[in-house]
Write a protein that holds these residues in place. Structure first.
Motif, mmCIF file in Angstrom:
data_model
loop_
_atom_site.group_PDB
_atom_site.id
_atom_site.type_symbol
_atom_site.label_atom_id
_atom_site.label_comp_id
_atom_site.label_asym_id
_atom_site.label_seq_id
_atom_site.Cartn_x
_atom_site.Cartn_y
_atom_site.Cartn_z
ATOM 1 N N TYR A 106 0.291 -5.822 3.948
ATOM 2 C CA TYR A 106 0.562 -6.973 4.884
ATOM 3 C C TYR A 106 -0.164 -8.152 4.121
ATOM 4 O O TYR A 106 -0.523 -9.279 4.812
ATOM 5 N N ALA A 107 -0.790 -7.926 3.101
ATOM 6 C CA ALA A 107 -1.557 -8.908 2.211
ATOM 7 C C ALA A 107 -1.816 -8.156 0.744
ATOM 8 O O ALA A 107 -1.586 -7.374 0.550
ATOM 9 N N THR A 108 -2.118 -9.656 0.002
ATOM 10 C CA THR A 108 -2.460 -9.056 -1.410
ATOM 11 C C THR A 108 -4.037 -8.638 -1.668
ATOM 12 O O THR A 108 -4.691 -9.391 -1.293
ATOM 13 N N TYR A 109 -4.231 -7.619 -2.355
ATOM 14 C CA TYR A 109 -5.470 -7.165 -2.543
ATOM 15 C C TYR A 109 -5.983 -7.002 -4.176
ATOM 16 O O TYR A 109 -4.848 -7.001 -4.957
ATOM 17 N N THR A 110 -7.056 -6.709 -4.137
ATOM 18 C CA THR A 110 -7.557 -6.521 -5.591
ATOM 19 C C THR A 110 -8.270 -4.953 -5.888
ATOM 20 O O THR A 110 -9.103 -4.710 -5.072
ATOM 21 N N TYR A 135 0.135 -6.686 -5.313
ATOM 22 C CA TYR A 135 0.838 -7.803 -4.633
ATOM 23 C C TYR A 135 1.470 -7.198 -3.437
ATOM 24 O O TYR A 135 2.283 -6.197 -3.474
ATOM 25 N N HIS A 136 1.651 -7.763 -2.111
ATOM 26 C CA HIS A 136 2.419 -7.239 -1.152
ATOM 27 C C HIS A 136 3.953 -8.013 -1.248
ATOM 28 O O HIS A 136 4.274 -8.802 -1.984
ATOM 29 N N GLU A 137 4.863 -7.261 -0.470
ATOM 30 C CA GLU A 137 6.256 -7.499 -0.450
ATOM 31 C C GLU A 137 6.562 -9.122 -0.236
ATOM 32 O O GLU A 137 7.310 -9.703 -1.046
ATOM 33 N N PRO A 491 -1.357 -15.981 2.307
ATOM 34 C CA PRO A 491 -0.808 -16.415 1.118
ATOM 35 C C PRO A 491 -1.557 -15.516 0.055
ATOM 36 O O PRO A 491 -2.459 -15.012 0.051
ATOM 37 N N CYS A 492 -0.648 -15.453 -1.191
ATOM 38 C CA CYS A 492 -1.092 -14.969 -2.249
ATOM 39 C C CYS A 492 -1.243 -15.826 -3.470
ATOM 40 O O CYS A 492 -0.425 -16.790 -3.554
ATOM 41 N N SER A 493 -2.022 -15.627 -4.495
ATOM 42 C CA SER A 493 -2.322 -16.451 -5.553
ATOM 43 C C SER A 493 -1.600 -15.701 -6.713
ATOM 44 O O SER A 493 -1.966 -14.403 -6.800
#
Length: 503
Positions: A106-110, A135-137, A491-493
């Motif tokens: 539910y979010a983008t992680y590293t 990256y998340h959906e 939000p995602c970068s």
């Protein structure tokens, strides 16, 4: 002893027995030899619900073929850069010694770390590290190179149905089609006219009933978040029936449909039902290609040896099936859950029965797949279960039918159901062979109809179709931009380069 105390003791004993059984099963499993694999272990394979598999293996190197217990393995997913992660994880017991692990970000992680554990011991090569951005959906961050994306997704070189459908066209003219197709079909049918330009989606609708546009919008937006699509312009039929009835020797208009037939020339896509189930896995749908695998009913020997069917009255043969069921209840359990098309015959073929959970279908060894208004869109889920499918011979087909083989993946039955009783009797008399057909169908569904395959199919279709265009796709008058959904909370970068493919 009171009844209440007796029941409490009995329940406690059963819990203890299950826990003991689970411990015994876990004790024979080798953490080092157990197998873990699948697309969900790779950062670059972005899916609405990511997934991978665990195959339990004992200390002698043999795969377990029965369930060691649904709580045998534990999966944890953490990010070293985040204290908390919004990731929903499910470990689904397929009851054949293997497990399907699915998770939704539910979010983008590293640099996600996936730990697969057996009683606190790391399994196989765990922890698996997904390096870089995961990256998340909902993250709008397309891979700029389609060739790279296909390689990352391990897409097949081709799909037989796409090759067959597009072989009818030496070229397609977006300028001409934009004029002719609305005139020919726009008044009587429900259509969407799409243009994808610079990886943005534009649409114009024709006809009254365009609600099903939401399914096409959703897959196009999801796909363009993952990979840069070529500029392409096409028409989608939103109705059940395929439209292009002209002969190949006549001037054909390319129409994309969710279903094909032997008498039409439409270009077939995965059905809206299967498409939605992929997009909404672990979301707002409960029936999808993963959930079925964990709800396949009793083991084969304990299943009811009756052919099962439930549905609505959308075809004459369905009325015949219910009539057969009444005459031969020891062979067939078939009934209607809704009347719509033949309301005047409800007194003959009713009464209606209550809705049955799809997962309860698999209490039965034999599943009858019979057309509705067009192809019955439940076939992917029936194949994914643990029952053998008796499939009606049909002039309609879905995008994957071309790869199915009668007597290998399903038991064929005549269109008029004239041999249905005979085929059920054959299955009863050849139980081991019927079981092998069921397993082959299940293997096909698990290999060809999961989310990664569906995304590959759509991408290949648009890429190959785009190559046929002899004029430039355009954003036509009256088209509107289909906006990507926004996520202000997470939000995602996007860190990808912006180069684009050459077609």
């Amino acid at each position: 002893m009171s009844v209440r105390l007796f029941l409490l003791l009995a329940f406690s004993l059963e819990v203890f027995r299950c826990e003991l059984s689970g411990r015994k099963a876990a004790s024979v499993i080798s953490p080092a030899k157990t197998l873990v694999w699948g697309p969900g272990l790779e950062a670059d394979i972005v899916l609405p619900a990511r997934f991978f598999y665990i195959q339990a293996v004992d200390s002698s190197g043999k795969n377990l073929t029965t369930s060691p217990g649904e709580k045998t393995f534990e999966v944890k997913i953490v990010s070293p850069t985040e204290q908390f992660t919004r990731i929903w994880i499910q470990v689904l017991d397929r009851r054949d010694g293997s497990f399907l692990v699915r998770y939704r970000l539910y979010a983008t992680y590293t640099d996600l770390h996936i730990h697969v554990l057996l009683e606190a011991s790391q399994v196989a090569k765990s922890p698996y590290v997904l390096n870089g951005a995961v990256y998340h959906e909902g993250c709008d961050c397309p891979q700029p190179s389609g060739a790279v994306w296909e390689k990352q997704m391990r897409c097949p070189e081709s799909f037989a149905q796409i090759t067959r459908d597009l072989s009818l066209y030496a070229g397609v003219d977006p300028d001409q089609n934009s004029q002719e197709i609305p005139k020919r079909f726009g008044q009587r049918q429900s259509l969407c006219h799409y243009t994808i330009k610079e990886n943005k989606v534009y649409v114009k609708t024709f006809g009254e009933h365009v609600g099903f546009r939401i399914f096409m919008d959703a897959i196009l937006l999801s796909l363009t978040r993952k990979v840069r699509l070529p500029d392409v312009e096409f028409f989608v039929n939103l109705g059940d029936w395929p439209l292009e009835k002209r002969k190949p020797t006549d001037k054909l208009h390319p129409i994309f449909s969710w279903c094909g037939s032997n008498t039409t020339r439409d270009i077939v896509m995965p059905t809206y039902d299967l498409t939605e189930s992929v997009l909404e896995t672990m979301g707002r749908v409960s029936l999808d290609m993963m959930s079925v695998q964990a709800n396949t009913g009793p083991l084969w020997p304990q299943k009811n040896a009756t052919a099962f069917w439930r549905g609505r009255d959308s075809r004459q043969e369905r009325l015949q099936l219910v009539k057969l069921s009444r005459a031969h209840p020891d062979f067939i359990d078939a009934a209607f859950t809704n009347f719509f098309f033949f309301k005047h015959d409800e007194s003959l073929y009713g009464p209606l029965v209550k809705h049955v959970s799809f997962f309860d279908f698999f209490k039965y060894k034999y599943q009858i797949n019979i057309d509705g208004t067009v192809a019955a869109y439940r076939l992917p889920y029936l194949l994914a279960g643990d029952s053998v499918v008796l499939k009606q011979d049909s002039g309609y087909y879905e995008h994957f039918y071309n790869e199915l083989r009668p007597w290998e993946h399903y038991i064929p039955i005549k269109a008029n159901l004239g041999d249905l009783l005979e085929k059920i009797q054959w299955a009863r008399d050849h139980d081991e062979e019927a079981r092998k057909i069921a397993l082959a169908g299940q293997k096909f569904a698990r290999s060809h109809l999961m989310g990664d395959s569906i995304f590959c199919y759509y991408y290949k279709l648009f890429k190959e179709y785009a190559r046929l265009q002899i004029t430039e796709p355009k954003v036509r008058e009256g088209m509107e931009l289909v906006e990507q959904p926004t996520d202000d909370l997470f939000p995602c970068s996007c860190n990808r380069r912006t180069a684009k493919d050459e077609l």
